[in-house]
Design a protein around this motif. Sequence first.
Motif, PDB file in Angstrom:
ATOM      1  N   LEU A  49       6.396  10.660  72.941  1.00  0.00           N
ATOM      2  CA  LEU A  49       5.947  10.138  74.171  1.00  0.00           C
ATOM      3  C   LEU A  49       5.997   8.748  74.146  1.00  0.00           C
ATOM      4  O   LEU A  49       5.672   8.125  73.205  1.00  0.00           O
ATOM      5  N   GLY A  50       6.273   8.277  75.238  1.00  0.00           N
ATOM      6  CA  GLY A  50       6.555   6.821  75.635  1.00  0.00           C
ATOM      7  C   GLY A  50       5.398   6.303  75.816  1.00  0.00           C
ATOM      8  O   GLY A  50       4.977   4.920  75.464  1.00  0.00           O
ATOM      9  N   ALA A  54      -0.159   8.485  79.817  1.00  0.00           N
ATOM     10  CA  ALA A  54       0.580   9.132  81.055  1.00  0.00           C
ATOM     11  C   ALA A  54       1.313  10.395  80.549  1.00  0.00           C
ATOM     12  O   ALA A  54       1.993  10.957  81.400  1.00  0.00           O
ATOM     13  N   HIS A  55       1.650  10.846  79.169  1.00  0.00           N
ATOM     14  CA  HIS A  55       2.230  11.976  78.921  1.00  0.00           C
ATOM     15  C   HIS A  55       3.636  11.751  79.353  1.00  0.00           C
ATOM     16  O   HIS A  55       4.307  12.598  79.707  1.00  0.00           O
TER      17      HIS A  55
END
Length: 116
Positions: A49-50, A54-55
Amino acid sequence: MAADKLAQLKVIDEWHMKLLADLFKGLKETHEGDETLLDRTMILYGSNLGDANAHSTTNLPTIFAGGGFRHGQHLAFDRERNYPLPNLFVSVLQRMGIPESSFASGTGTMRGLEMT
């Protein structure tokens, strides 16, 4: 996120980084012939996940070490026009002697990552 949850996350993240640093140190201190095990090993560490809130699966934080590449640098790419992480995998394949020019959505080798 509540302050107590962030404090817990900080403890866990710091522990993970200590373990990773210990791994790097151990590999660098262990020799195999004229090279260290770190020179002979490629380590990829990151997240799926970046932005976990916000997923988001773009702009993934990734650490890559060892494997006969020149390191000691931070490579940052355009956050709006995402640079394909599979380009790193193409570089890894080529370093292993596999003559591939693409992998998944990759567009070639990773810019800024040079073999030693």
